[in-house]
Write an enzyme that holds these catalytic residues in place. Structure first.
Site, PDB file in Angstrom:
ATOM      1  N   ASN A 203       0.852  -1.199   0.000  1.00  0.00           N
ATOM      2  CA  ASN A 203       0.000   0.000   0.000  1.00  0.00           C
ATOM      3  C   ASN A 203       0.884   1.245   0.000  1.00  0.00           C
ATOM      4  O   ASN A 203       1.836   1.350   0.764  1.00  0.00           O
ATOM      5  CB  ASN A 203      -0.891   0.010   1.246  1.00  0.00           C
ATOM      6  CG  ASN A 203      -1.549  -1.329   1.492  1.00  0.00           C
ATOM      7  OD1 ASN A 203      -2.267  -1.854   0.662  1.00  0.00           O
ATOM      8  ND2 ASN A 203      -1.263  -1.911   2.654  1.00  0.00           N
TER       9      ASN A 203
ATOM     10  N   GLU B 239       8.760  -4.644  -0.833  1.00  0.00           N
ATOM     11  CA  GLU B 239       7.633  -3.703  -0.764  1.00  0.00           C
ATOM     12  C   GLU B 239       8.063  -2.280  -1.125  1.00  0.00           C
ATOM     13  O   GLU B 239       7.317  -1.551  -1.794  1.00  0.00           O
ATOM     14  CB  GLU B 239       7.007  -3.736   0.633  1.00  0.00           C
ATOM     15  CG  GLU B 239       6.568  -5.113   1.113  1.00  0.00           C
ATOM     16  CD  GLU B 239       5.697  -5.860   0.126  1.00  0.00           C
ATOM     17  OE1 GLU B 239       4.939  -5.216  -0.619  1.00  0.00           O
ATOM     18  OE2 GLU B 239       5.783  -7.102   0.077  1.00  0.00           O
TER      19      GLU B 239
END
Length: 940
Positions: A341, A374
């Site tokens: 995210n 990530e």
């Protein structure tokens, strides 16, 4: 013509119960919403006097209407959303539910005239607005909006459907308003609930997991990656809790607008977590976790490594980090390992939190590589996003490749970049060698349903993607590769792209630098991307001929996946001949050839018998003359070539004879991984005893080496790889019955039981716990279970959860299986992996298979619908299958559950059937030869 089907009485009753349960949930949510609204007439989520009710849903068979298609029409383009959400962290005493209420306004532009609005919605209940419809529509710019004629929820395709009495005008802007209620369930998808205990009190976290298609469970949205928009998020939450979202918080609950981004990258969290922080070049970096974890310093390692990794990627991409902050949060319940995210990365606790008292060096490496993975996505995936999920491999394959580069920046002494060969290349070879494999890039029209999208999150997308991109970077040179990457990111920033766009930019870099390649980047790479599988290259040193063919684990299997490429003659399957990277040595006057140095090419290598003999000779007399990665490659290639009937199994076994002199981790890990297949095939047969004797003799020198190196196990080896190989030494020595090893592990475990002080180093805990529990009985198991239930460190709990599956007591294993159905015993995120652990145990394999078959409908409903890891369950419980009886059971399982479905495990079922057929053949052809060889090796 449709196919008919029948259901048994039991299945019919179960379906009625499930349907009734779903209806009850909807009604209960409506009641709760009404109650909450009545209690909060002055709250910040006005309902405009509407009522929440169960909206009409379609029950007819699918037609060719737009709402029966899974892809959104191109008529509407979202610009921005204003979303306010209010999660209730306390259970409603009447209904027993946790809920959230919400209000959303999306501004969209009409790109094509239409009288239909389709917007994704799943498991949301709507408050009826004006004229008793589920939404209201207003126009911007003075043009009157048409009225809503009818509105309903289309459950199968997951839409809120609004039919209008007139057409929306092209290039005009409109607002769509909705008020809704959802359940804050513990299903690990969308806006969901995570629970944990702290100081004897149950705490609740409201958190999210949107990828790939669950943003629609949190609020109505255009839930496709190309439908980028700006999001204005407001979270309402109790005093004393902290709200987080993608943007930086301006006030307590109102967040700055996000950058233009895809719905699957949204995140919002309400918790009472603590955090630590620092600032690097104006970027605020924060690590959030449970307050005791932060207080214990478990976030320090992640905080210390995030900055250097972030700076590395800024340099690698030649692009500044595009957000003002980088939050990372460790969640007690999280289905994946982590999720990228934008600006608020979510992790399992085991993937972010490090405690030197409990964490092994492999835990530390996992944290470094996952953070790097990530953070790599912040640019590649978030800044520039795939257009549609058929190109998922580019997103995840790229991050899976450069995670090693980022982790190397954080821990340069580890040589972690070498481990991609074991963790990704060799891992995915096993899957991509099956006829039921699939190409990296799928046709867009073949990936439509959410389950089809979830199915793409597999080893092919991650590990094959990483492997071929690593090969491409090596082939072009890193300088050219990064040059093309940088211009690609610059052109498509805040937009969407496909893999062909990357090829175009890499070609531009090739042309700009004058790099000499005989084919275009596109022509070279399409052979790897658009067809499944990989080749085996045969180097014949006696004739000088190099040839190749499609490598299949079962050469008799039929490849049904169509391909425009035919890997039959020449070397058209992969980049030009020089990338085979031949490495020729002259040793004592005898020539030997080694191909694919450091395994940068995505292919296996075979040789003529003479060269194999010379290579085996070098291994036995001077193994260090062969680079360490290629020693691992020789073992892995040989065992898999033997399974494919290209060389003899005895030749493969001979590659292990030198191991009594080997001290390096990578060759040993390669051997152990391949010998695991022999254990799976033979641990229920007469081959097992002689195999154990042989392997015990091979590993004893390694065990003795580490005993001496560590001063009788008092110290920890210095090197990262040495620490890994110490685990291999103890694990295989105990597994093969070396009495000194078994006594050692039992002694350590008994000391822990007696003194309650754990003397076992974190590196060794998984293997020591497993071996001690396997050698013990109920007493040892119950002790480990109590330690598991009381563990406050997730990494320690994971080690115990794995080891509990090692017991040889069937009744304990059966009880443990039952625990996986109870979230109070085993968290939902851990249920499927626990079942697989039990299936890995020869005693537990049939128990786990019977358990899964008997409860498939429940397991699938609870854990399978959107789980990326669900294929691991199917593969895990069938991995040992090697008899005709097991094959028939597997086929029957597929047939019996066709109506229930397999979700993201659908392809895994077919792969398991194919693998079982190959195993049956392999055992029939090899069992006697293998038995004879192991026996012969043990003769004086």
């Amino acid at each position: 013509m449709g196919k008919g089907f029948f259901i048994s009485k039991a299945v019919g009753i179960a379906a009625i119960i499930v349907g009734a349960g779903a209806l009850a949930t909807i009604i209960a949510l409506s009641v709760v919403y009404s109650q909450e609204k009545a209690k909060n007439n002055d709250n910040v989520l006005p309902t405009d006097g509407g009522t929440t009710s169960k909206p009409p849903v379609t029950t007819t068979a699918p037609s060719n209407e737009p709402w029966d298609k899974y892809r959104l029409p191109k008529s509407l383009v979202p610009d921005h959303y204003n979303v306010t959400l209010w999660p209730r962290l306390k259970q409603n005493l009447t209904t027993g539910l946790f809920i959230f209420t919400g209000q959303s306004t999306v501004e969209f532009v009409c790109a094509e005239e239409t009288d239909l609005i389709l917007i994704h919605s799943n498991k949301l209940n709507y408050t009826k607005r004006e004229n008793n419809h589920l939404a209201s529509l207003t126009s911007l710019g003075g043009v009157k909006a048409p009225s809503i004629k009818s509105s309903w929820l289309q459950q199968v395709t997951q839409y809120l459907v609004l039919q209008l009495d007139g057409k929306l005008m092209k290039d005009h802007r409109y607002h769509l308003h909705t008020d809704f209620t959802g359940e804050l369930a513990d299903d690990l998808g969308g806006f969901y609930r995570s629970e944990y205990m702290e100081d004897g009190v149950k705490k609740v976290v409201a958190t999210t997991q949107m990828q790939p298609t669950d943003a629609r469970k949190a609020f109505p949205c255009f839930d496709e990656p190309a439908m980028k928009a700006i999001f204005h998020i407001t979270l309402i939450h109790d005093l004393g809790t902290v709200a987080l979202s993608n943007g930086h918080d301006v006030q307590k609950t109102v967040f700055q607008p996000t950058e233009k981004m895809s719905t699957y990258l949204l995140a919002f969290i309400v918790s009472d977590f603590s955090f630590i922080n620092n600032t690097i070049d104006g970027v605020l970096i924060r690590i959030f976790a449970r307050t005791p974890a932060i207080a214990a310093g478990q976030g320090d390692y992640a905080l210390n490594k995030t900055g250097p990794i972030l700076k590395f990627f800024e340099k690698y991409y030649n692009s500044s980090y595009p957000l003002p902050k980088s939050d990372q949060i460790a969640l007690p319940d999280f289905n994946a390992g982590a999720m990228e995210n934008w600006g608020l990365i979510t992790y399992r606790e085991t993937a972010l939190l490090y405690d030197e008292t409990f964490s092994s060096n492999s835990n530390k490496q996992r944290i470094a590589t996952i953070i790097a993975h990530e953070l790599a996505h912040m640019w590649f995936g978030n800044l520039v996003t795939l257009r549609w999920w058929n190109d998922l491999w580019l997103n995840e394959g790229f991050a899976s490749y450069v995670e090693y580069l980022g982790a190397h920046e954080a821990e340069p002494e580890w040589n972690v970049k070498d481990l991609i060969v074991l963790s990704d290349v060799h891992r995915v070879f096993a899957v991509d060698a099956l006829a039921s494999s699939h190409p990296l890039s799928s046709k867009e029209e073949d990936i439509q349903k959410p389950a089809q999208i979830s199915e793409l999150f597999d080893a092919i997308s991650y590990s094959k993607g990483a492997s071929v991109l690593r090969m491409l970077s090596d082939f072009l040179t890193e300088k050219v590769f990064t040059m093309g990457l940088r211009t690609y990111l610059a052109e498509f920033a805040f937009g969407n792209a496909g893999y062909t766009d990357l090829w175009s930019h890499l070609q531009m870099a090739v042309d700009a630098t004058g790099t000499d390649i005989p084919e275009t980047v596109s022509n070279i790479m399409n052979t790897w991307v658009l067809q499944m599988g990989f080749p085996v290259v045969t180097v014949n040193t006696s004739t000088g001929i190099i040839s190749q063919k499609h490598f299949l684990l079962d050469p008799d299997s039929e490849v049904t996946t169509p391909s425009i490429y035919k890997c039959v003659d020449g070397l058209s399957y992969f980049p030009p001949l020089r990338t085979i990277n031949l490495y020729v040595f002259i040793i004592s006057g005898s020539d030997w050839v080694l191909a694919n140095i450091n395994v940068v090419g995505y292919y296996r290598v075979n040789y003529d018998q003479g060269n194999w003999e010379r290579l085996l000779g070098v291994l036995s007399t001077n193994h260090v003359a062969i680079p360490v990665i290629n020693r691992a490659q020789l073992v892995d290639d040989a065992f898999n070539l033997a399974r494919a009937k290209i060389i003899s199994t005895v030749l493969a076994l001979r590659t292990t004879k030198y191991l009594n002199k080997e001290r390096e981790y990578m060759p040993w890990e390669s051997a152990v991984g391949n010998l695991d297949f022999f254990y799976l095939m033979f641990d229920r047969s007469e081959v097992y005893g002689p195999m154990q004797d042989y392997l015990r003799n091979q590993v004893t020198p390694l065990f003795t080496h580490y005993k001496s190196l560590t001063d009788n196990w008092k110290n920890v080896p210095v090197g990262h790889m040495d620490q890994y190989n110490q685990v291999n030494a103890i694990s295989l020595a105990c597994r093969t019955g070396l009495r000194e090893c078994q006594n050692l592990t039992n002694q350590w475990f008994n000391q822990w039981m007696e003194t309650k002080l754990n003397p076992i180093h974190p590196n060794l805990r998984s293997t020591v716990y497993c071996n001690a529990i396997a050698a013990g009985g109920a007493k040892e198991w119950e002790f480990a279970w109590s330690q598991f239930k009381n563990a406050s460190i997730a990494i320690e709990a994971d080690k115990l959860r794995y080891a509990l599956a090692c017991t040889k007591q069937p009744w304990l294993l059966n009880r443990y299986l039952e625990y996986t159905l109870d979230p109070n015993m085993i968290r939902k995120q851990d249920a499927t992996s626990t079942i697989v652990y039990i299936a890995n145990n020869v005693i537990g394999q049939s128990l786990a298979w019977d358990f899964v078959r008997a409860r498939w409908s429940y397991i699938f409903t609870q854990y399978g619908g959107g789980s990326f890891s669900f294929s691991n369950l199917v593969n895990g419980v069938t991995e040992r299958f090697s008899t005709e009886y097991e094959l028939q059971q597997l086929k029957q399982f597929k047939e019996d559950n066709a109506e229930v479905g397999f979700g993201s495990g659908t392809l895994a079922v077919d792969q398991s059937i194919e693998r079982t057929i190959a195993n049956i053949k392999w055992i029939a052809e090899n069992k006697q030869n293998v038995l004879d060889w192991f026996k012969a090796e043990e003769k004086p």
